[in-house]
Design a protein around this motif. Sequence first.
Motif, PDB file in Angstrom:
ATOM      1  N   LYS A  41       0.609  17.207 -43.305  1.00 60.67           N
ATOM      2  CA  LYS A  41       1.397  18.400 -43.039  1.00 60.67           C
ATOM      3  C   LYS A  41       1.224  19.407 -44.172  1.00 60.67           C
ATOM      4  O   LYS A  41       1.027  19.040 -45.318  1.00 60.67           O
ATOM      5  N   PHE A  42       1.341  20.691 -43.831  1.00 66.74           N
ATOM      6  CA  PHE A  42       1.189  21.765 -44.818  1.00 66.74           C
ATOM      7  C   PHE A  42       2.077  21.533 -46.036  1.00 66.74           C
ATOM      8  O   PHE A  42       1.653  21.713 -47.170  1.00 66.74           O
ATOM      9  N   GLU A  43       3.327  21.149 -45.790  1.00 69.24           N
ATOM     10  CA  GLU A  43       4.276  21.011 -46.899  1.00 69.24           C
ATOM     11  C   GLU A  43       3.937  19.869 -47.857  1.00 69.24           C
ATOM     12  O   GLU A  43       4.495  19.792 -48.953  1.00 69.24           O
ATOM     13  N   ASP A  44       3.011  19.009 -47.479  1.00 66.66           N
ATOM     14  CA  ASP A  44       2.610  17.904 -48.354  1.00 66.66           C
ATOM     15  C   ASP A  44       1.376  18.239 -49.189  1.00 66.66           C
ATOM     16  O   ASP A  44       0.868  17.391 -49.920  1.00 66.66           O
ATOM     17  N   LEU A  45       0.890  19.468 -49.080  1.00 67.29           N
ATOM     18  CA  LEU A  45      -0.277  19.900 -49.853  1.00 67.29           C
ATOM     19  C   LEU A  45       0.173  20.670 -51.087  1.00 67.29           C
ATOM     20  O   LEU A  45       1.190  21.345 -51.073  1.00 67.29           O
ATOM     21  N   ASN A  46      -0.608  20.569 -52.148  1.00 72.74           N
ATOM     22  CA  ASN A  46      -0.331  21.314 -53.367  1.00 72.74           C
ATOM     23  C   ASN A  46      -1.599  22.020 -53.829  1.00 72.74           C
ATOM     24  O   ASN A  46      -2.708  21.515 -53.624  1.00 72.74           O
ATOM     25  N   PRO A  47      -1.435  23.170 -54.491  1.00 78.10           N
ATOM     26  CA  PRO A  47      -2.606  23.893 -54.995  1.00 78.10           C
ATOM     27  C   PRO A  47      -3.156  23.227 -56.257  1.00 78.10           C
ATOM     28  O   PRO A  47      -2.447  22.518 -56.963  1.00 78.10           O
ATOM     29  N   ILE A  48      -4.434  23.479 -56.526  1.00 78.55           N
ATOM     30  CA  ILE A  48      -5.089  22.994 -57.740  1.00 78.55           C
ATOM     31  C   ILE A  48      -5.037  24.130 -58.764  1.00 78.55           C
ATOM     32  O   ILE A  48      -5.569  25.213 -58.501  1.00 78.55           O
ATOM     33  N   PRO A  49      -4.410  23.917 -59.915  1.00 75.36           N
ATOM     34  CA  PRO A  49      -4.377  24.974 -60.929  1.00 75.36           C
ATOM     35  C   PRO A  49      -5.794  25.358 -61.364  1.00 75.36           C
ATOM     36  O   PRO A  49      -6.650  24.494 -61.560  1.00 75.36           O
ATOM     37  N   LEU A  50      -6.036  26.660 -61.492  1.00 73.82           N
ATOM     38  CA  LEU A  50      -7.343  27.149 -61.919  1.00 73.82           C
ATOM     39  C   LEU A  50      -7.476  26.964 -63.429  1.00 73.82           C
ATOM     40  O   LEU A  50      -6.653  27.448 -64.188  1.00 73.82           O
ATOM     41  N   TYR A  98      -4.768  29.591 -58.687  1.00 73.88           N
ATOM     42  CA  TYR A  98      -5.202  28.341 -58.073  1.00 73.88           C
ATOM     43  C   TYR A  98      -6.636  28.425 -57.562  1.00 73.88           C
ATOM     44  O   TYR A  98      -7.141  29.505 -57.249  1.00 73.88           O
ATOM     45  N   VAL A  99      -7.261  27.268 -57.439  1.00 68.45           N
ATOM     46  CA  VAL A  99      -8.655  27.180 -57.006  1.00 68.45           C
ATOM     47  C   VAL A  99      -8.843  27.784 -55.625  1.00 68.45           C
ATOM     48  O   VAL A  99      -9.788  28.540 -55.398  1.00 68.45           O
ATOM     49  N   HIS A 100      -7.957  27.506 -54.679  1.00 60.43           N
ATOM     50  CA  HIS A 100      -8.134  28.047 -53.324  1.00 60.43           C
ATOM     51  C   HIS A 100      -8.034  29.573 -53.319  1.00 60.43           C
ATOM     52  O   HIS A 100      -8.687  30.237 -52.528  1.00 60.43           O
ATOM     53  N   GLN A 101      -7.245  30.158 -54.231  1.00 58.98           N
ATOM     54  CA  GLN A 101      -7.166  31.614 -54.328  1.00 58.98           C
ATOM     55  C   GLN A 101      -8.489  32.187 -54.837  1.00 58.98           C
ATOM     56  O   GLN A 101      -8.957  33.214 -54.362  1.00 58.98           O
ATOM     57  N   LEU A 102      -9.086  31.515 -55.817  1.00 59.09           N
ATOM     58  CA  LEU A 102     -10.391  31.941 -56.328  1.00 59.09           C
ATOM     59  C   LEU A 102     -11.441  31.855 -55.226  1.00 59.09           C
ATOM     60  O   LEU A 102     -12.254  32.760 -55.064  1.00 59.09           O
ATOM     61  N   GLN A 103     -11.435  30.774 -54.450  1.00 61.88           N
ATOM     62  CA  GLN A 103     -12.377  30.628 -53.343  1.00 61.88           C
ATOM     63  C   GLN A 103     -12.241  31.782 -52.357  1.00 61.88           C
ATOM     64  O   GLN A 103     -13.232  32.360 -51.919  1.00 61.88           O
ATOM     65  N   ASN A 104     -11.007  32.102 -52.017  1.00 61.74           N
ATOM     66  CA  ASN A 104     -10.741  33.169 -51.055  1.00 61.74           C
ATOM     67  C   ASN A 104     -11.183  34.522 -51.601  1.00 61.74           C
ATOM     68  O   ASN A 104     -11.851  35.300 -50.916  1.00 61.74           O
ATOM     69  N   LEU A 105     -10.837  34.824 -52.844  1.00 59.16           N
ATOM     70  CA  LEU A 105     -11.214  36.087 -53.466  1.00 59.16           C
ATOM     71  C   LEU A 105     -12.727  36.215 -53.576  1.00 59.16           C
ATOM     72  O   LEU A 105     -13.300  37.257 -53.271  1.00 59.16           O
ATOM     73  N   TYR A 106     -13.387  35.143 -53.984  1.00 55.96           N
ATOM     74  CA  TYR A 106     -14.840  35.162 -54.129  1.00 55.96           C
ATOM     75  C   TYR A 106     -15.503  35.447 -52.784  1.00 55.96           C
ATOM     76  O   TYR A 106     -16.418  36.255 -52.687  1.00 55.96           O
ATOM     77  N   TYR A 107     -15.017  34.789 -51.744  1.00 60.33           N
ATOM     78  CA  TYR A 107     -15.587  35.014 -50.411  1.00 60.33           C
ATOM     79  C   TYR A 107     -15.408  36.470 -49.986  1.00 60.33           C
ATOM     80  O   TYR A 107     -16.320  37.081 -49.434  1.00 60.33           O
ATOM     81  N   CYS A 108     -14.235  37.038 -50.259  1.00 60.36           N
ATOM     82  CA  CYS A 108     -13.981  38.441 -49.889  1.00 60.36           C
ATOM     83  C   CYS A 108     -14.900  39.398 -50.649  1.00 60.36           C
ATOM     84  O   CYS A 108     -15.370  40.386 -50.087  1.00 60.36           O
ATOM     85  N   LEU A 109     -15.154  39.125 -51.923  1.00 61.38           N
ATOM     86  CA  LEU A 109     -15.968  40.024 -52.742  1.00 61.38           C
ATOM     87  C   LEU A 109     -17.468  39.835 -52.557  1.00 61.38           C
ATOM     88  O   LEU A 109     -18.224  40.795 -52.556  1.00 61.38           O
ATOM     89  N   VAL A 110     -17.895  38.589 -52.428  1.00 56.39           N
ATOM     90  CA  VAL A 110     -19.332  38.276 -52.421  1.00 56.39           C
ATOM     91  C   VAL A 110     -19.850  37.996 -51.011  1.00 56.39           C
ATOM     92  O   VAL A 110     -21.027  38.189 -50.736  1.00 56.39           O
TER      93      VAL A 110
END
Length: 118
Positions: A41-50, A98-110
């Motif tokens: 479930k979504f609520e059982d997931l946690n972000p990975i600190p960058l 967080y790592v997933h935020q970096l992934q998302n930002l990188y995809y948007c820019l590159v």
Amino acid sequence: MIEARELFVGAKVLAFKGMVCEVEEIRSKTVFFKEGATGVKFEDLNPIPLTEEWLLRAGFERNWEYTSVVYEKSCMQLEWNGYHWTDGNDGFIVGVKYVHQLQNLYYCLVGEELIFKA
């Protein structure tokens, strides 16, 4: 906890008591992983600190010409301000914690996925 709107296929998250997993499928309220785990479930997931380790694994390189901590890759530059990573430019500041935020930002820019070395 990660908001459902932040999840995407390929996102790296913490699940199963801190295990790093990569999202393979997203259903209404459940996420499945490439590691073959059952749905979580979504609520059982946690972000990975960058951290510097994650940036280096993603191919970012430290630019020693700056007095602050700056890492660069492709057209992207991240600067550590003591609290979170920003894009390093004066006009456009985006907090990346967080790592997933970096992934998302990188995809948007590159326009391509951010690949991590093991």
